[in-house]
Design a protein around this motif. Structure first.
Motif, PDB file in Angstrom:
ATOM      1  N   GLU A  31      -5.928   3.752  11.878  1.00  0.00           N
ATOM      2  CA  GLU A  31      -7.372   3.242  12.344  1.00  0.00           C
ATOM      3  C   GLU A  31      -7.091   2.103  13.417  1.00  0.00           C
ATOM      4  O   GLU A  31      -7.748   1.817  14.331  1.00  0.00           O
ATOM      5  N   MET A  32      -6.187   0.953  12.930  1.00  0.00           N
ATOM      6  CA  MET A  32      -6.071  -0.157  13.779  1.00  0.00           C
ATOM      7  C   MET A  32      -5.423   0.253  15.604  1.00  0.00           C
ATOM      8  O   MET A  32      -5.639  -0.272  16.325  1.00  0.00           O
ATOM      9  N   LYS A  35      -7.982   1.755  17.242  1.00  0.00           N
ATOM     10  CA  LYS A  35      -8.760   0.680  17.942  1.00  0.00           C
ATOM     11  C   LYS A  35      -8.128  -0.141  18.975  1.00  0.00           C
ATOM     12  O   LYS A  35      -8.818  -0.445  20.137  1.00  0.00           O
ATOM     13  N   THR A  38      -8.254   1.873  22.217  1.00  0.00           N
ATOM     14  CA  THR A  38      -9.736   1.939  22.830  1.00  0.00           C
ATOM     15  C   THR A  38      -9.986   0.486  23.444  1.00  0.00           C
ATOM     16  O   THR A  38     -10.565   0.398  24.578  1.00  0.00           O
ATOM     17  N   LEU A  39      -9.606  -0.418  22.848  1.00  0.00           N
ATOM     18  CA  LEU A  39      -9.928  -1.997  23.360  1.00  0.00           C
ATOM     19  C   LEU A  39      -9.116  -2.055  24.814  1.00  0.00           C
ATOM     20  O   LEU A  39      -9.620  -2.932  25.699  1.00  0.00           O
ATOM     21  N   LEU A 126      -5.250  -7.292  16.767  1.00  0.00           N
ATOM     22  CA  LEU A 126      -6.725  -6.905  17.004  1.00  0.00           C
ATOM     23  C   LEU A 126      -7.740  -8.171  16.837  1.00  0.00           C
ATOM     24  O   LEU A 126      -8.577  -8.156  17.814  1.00  0.00           O
ATOM     25  N   GLU A 130      -9.904  -9.004  20.133  1.00  0.00           N
ATOM     26  CA  GLU A 130     -11.453  -8.994  19.867  1.00  0.00           C
ATOM     27  C   GLU A 130     -12.219 -10.415  19.863  1.00  0.00           C
ATOM     28  O   GLU A 130     -13.116 -10.557  19.827  1.00  0.00           O
TER      29      GLU A 130
END
Length: 193
Positions: A31-32, A35, A38-39, A126, A130
């Protein structure tokens, strides 16, 4: 940080492609990685354009030299036509390169992230990507690069231009090509009547 951004830039596909069949990544790690993919997806256009910069730069440089052989009255129109062709080439091909990056990134960058980063390291990465500070920095990064590039060009262009002309003359000499008459001797002034 540029390497991280460039690597993460290649990460925008779905997670199932990012993980090999033999991956032992936990669901949380998968999942990380997804992400992270996507970022960084908004950076694909920049990657596509930067991949084209060197060959197009070489082409433009050669065209610029050849443009000096075009009659003066046709030079500006010819330069504009070449510029339009190059812009069209970039506009037509950058999306294809971006799409290809989307397709191949998961199996390359996603796999490397899985292999080389622990879950804790991915969490830290992450958190940084973020964070408001990183987002603020990302927003002005283009402006920072432009400011540096403009100043660098202003301070080095005259020297590099002179050195590049000397290199061109040297290469021309090796090839047995005479330099254009305008650059080898001062232009004669027209006689007054």
């Amino acid at each position: 940080m540029k390497f991280l951004a460039a690597a993460a830039l290649l990460l925008c596909a779905n997670l199932s492609l990012a993980q090999s069949a033999t991956s032992t990544a936990t669901p949380a790690k998968k999942e990380m990685i997804a992400k992270l993919l996507t970022l960084q997806s908004q950076s694909y256009d920049q990657l596509a354009r930067s991949l084209m910069q060197q060959p197009l730069g070489n082409l433009m440089q050669g065209a610029g030299a050849a443009l000096q052989q075009v009659p003066a009255e046709k030079r500006e129109a010819t330069a504009k036509a070449i510029e339009a062709d190059i812009k069209k080439f970039v506009d037509d091909n950058a999306p294809m390169i971006k799409d290809k990056a989307v397709k191949i990134a998961p199996g390359t960058v996603g796999t490397l992230l899985d292999e080389r980063f622990s879950e804790d390291e991915l969490k830290q990465l992450l958190a940084w990507l973020e964070s408001p500070v990183y987002k603020k920095f990302s927003q002005i990064n283009g402006e920072l690069q432009k400011a540096l590039g403009d100043k660098l060009l202003a301070e080095t262009a005259p020297t590099l231009e002179t050195r590049f002309k000397a290199l061109q003359q040297s290469v021309g000499k090796h090839l047995g090509i005479a330099p254009p008459a305008a650059s080898s001797a001062p232009a004669a002034k027209p006689a007054k009547k």
